[in-house]
Write a protein that holds these residues in place. Sequence first.
Motif, PDB file in Angstrom:
ATOM      1  N   SER A   1       0.810  -1.210   0.000  1.00 26.12           N
ATOM      2  CA  SER A   1       0.000   0.000   0.000  1.00 26.12           C
ATOM      3  C   SER A   1       0.845   1.261   0.000  1.00 26.12           C
ATOM      4  N   ALA A   2       2.061   1.183   0.535  1.00 26.79           N
ATOM      5  CA  ALA A   2       2.958   2.336   0.488  1.00 26.79           C
ATOM      6  C   ALA A   2       3.429   2.593  -0.932  1.00 26.79           C
ATOM      7  N   LEU A   3       3.683   1.535  -1.700  1.00 23.02           N
ATOM      8  CA  LEU A   3       4.028   1.699  -3.112  1.00 23.02           C
ATOM      9  C   LEU A   3       2.935   2.470  -3.827  1.00 23.02           C
ATOM     10  N   VAL A   4       1.700   2.074  -3.618  1.00 19.50           N
ATOM     11  CA  VAL A   4       0.566   2.754  -4.245  1.00 19.50           C
ATOM     12  C   VAL A   4       0.468   4.191  -3.755  1.00 19.50           C
ATOM     13  N   GLN A   5       0.579   4.388  -2.450  1.00 18.60           N
ATOM     14  CA  GLN A   5       0.405   5.730  -1.891  1.00 18.60           C
ATOM     15  C   GLN A   5       1.478   6.702  -2.376  1.00 18.60           C
ATOM     16  N   LEU A   6       2.762   6.299  -2.320  1.00 19.29           N
ATOM     17  CA  LEU A   6       3.844   7.192  -2.712  1.00 19.29           C
ATOM     18  C   LEU A   6       3.787   7.530  -4.197  1.00 19.29           C
ATOM     19  N   ALA A   7       3.542   6.516  -5.032  1.00 17.66           N
ATOM     20  CA  ALA A   7       3.486   6.761  -6.475  1.00 17.66           C
ATOM     21  C   ALA A   7       2.278   7.615  -6.838  1.00 17.66           C
ATOM     22  N   ALA A   8       1.136   7.308  -6.237  1.00 20.90           N
ATOM     23  CA  ALA A   8      -0.076   8.080  -6.532  1.00 20.90           C
ATOM     24  C   ALA A   8       0.071   9.518  -6.054  1.00 20.90           C
ATOM     25  N   GLN A   9       0.732   9.721  -4.928  1.00 20.33           N
ATOM     26  CA  GLN A   9       0.966  11.069  -4.412  1.00 20.33           C
ATOM     27  C   GLN A   9       1.743  11.896  -5.425  1.00 20.33           C
ATOM     28  N   ALA A  10       2.729  11.288  -6.075  1.00 18.40           N
ATOM     29  CA  ALA A  10       3.506  11.996  -7.089  1.00 18.40           C
ATOM     30  C   ALA A  10       2.628  12.408  -8.268  1.00 18.40           C
ATOM     31  N   GLY A  11       1.551  11.658  -8.492  1.00 19.31           N
ATOM     32  CA  GLY A  11       0.626  11.965  -9.575  1.00 19.31           C
ATOM     33  C   GLY A  11      -0.561  12.803  -9.148  1.00 19.31           C
ATOM     34  N   GLY A  12      -0.510  13.367  -7.953  1.00 20.54           N
ATOM     35  CA  GLY A  12      -1.564  14.269  -7.500  1.00 20.54           C
ATOM     36  C   GLY A  12      -2.729  13.605  -6.803  1.00 20.54           C
ATOM     37  N   HIS A  13      -2.602  12.323  -6.462  1.00 21.74           N
ATOM     38  CA  HIS A  13      -3.670  11.607  -5.772  1.00 21.74           C
ATOM     39  C   HIS A  13      -3.285  11.411  -4.305  1.00 21.74           C
ATOM     40  N   ASP A  14      -4.055  11.960  -3.394  1.00 19.08           N
ATOM     41  CA  ASP A  14      -3.810  11.767  -1.970  1.00 19.08           C
ATOM     42  C   ASP A  14      -4.613  10.566  -1.489  1.00 19.08           C
ATOM     43  N   LEU A  15      -3.919   9.492  -1.172  1.00 22.57           N
ATOM     44  CA  LEU A  15      -4.572   8.244  -0.778  1.00 22.57           C
ATOM     45  C   LEU A  15      -4.298   7.936   0.679  1.00 22.57           C
ATOM     46  N   PRO A  16      -5.196   7.202   1.319  1.00 23.04           N
ATOM     47  CA  PRO A  16      -4.921   6.734   2.683  1.00 23.04           C
ATOM     48  C   PRO A  16      -3.791   5.723   2.673  1.00 23.04           C
TER      49      PRO A  16
END
Length: 290
Positions: free
Chosen positions: A193-208
């Motif tokens: 889930s950290a892989l998803v969160q960090l990568a998505a954050q770079a793309g402008g998506h703030d995820l839990p």
Amino acid sequence: MSETLDRRRHPVRPDLAALDYKGRVDAGAFAEGEVFQITADKVALRPAPDGSRSIDTEALRGEWVTVYETTDEGWAWGQLDTDGYVGWLPSECLGKVTPATHRVRALRTYRYPGPDLKFPPLGLMSIGSQVSVKGEVENRGLTYAILEDGSAVVARHLVPVDYVAEDWVQVATELVGTPYLWGGRSSLGLDCSALVQLAAQAGGHDLPRDSDMQEAEAGEEIDHLDPVSLRRGDLLFWKGHVGIIAGPNQLLHANGHTMTVAFEKLDKAIKRIAETEWGEITRARRLPVI
């Protein structure tokens, strides 16, 4: 009056709770909290003030945390501003707040005592870390960003805090080979889930932070799951696990099978995971790629 709240997302304990929860929960005391900034390159958050306990997640340099309690033993209990995660961390890793101007976009970058790559580094920051840049200095053809404490990092390893990567899945692919670490949330080691969160954050998506939270909240749910029709950037969930669709029949995930961030053929992964405790796919969600 009391309600059951997830300890990972709500600063509420039987003996102490955030002041905002007064009237909602029963607690021995309520605290307003004080905002600090993470001054370590990364620091573990744990469910209890005990260094032998497993890691829940990690906080990165520059992130803010609201602290509701500090102990004489050197622990602080608080909530991260980035994703709302609550836990215990060493109070020595906290400092005054300085608003960030940039964040680390390279997978990781050294922080030097001055603008010279020959200096012994002070630390190593992960992608997603936040810094406040006060100026730039060029030395031997390399430009360094000078941070608020006088330390320096290679300027091209940073992007403005509001920068959005065109393809967040590409960011995730850059982490291929990173070791799997339960609770890890940096390019030195992370979980699914950290892989998803960090990568998505770079793309402008703030995820839990955790996969069960992402399964309930990330993007839009895909009503009819058909592996053939899945798109790049779609998220697949199993009980306690999440992976990213990187292309046709291609799953990208941090996993305990290879103990790394790795690509795996989707059809083979579905079959393999079904034979483990994680079982069948539980949900799919669509997270847009620009």
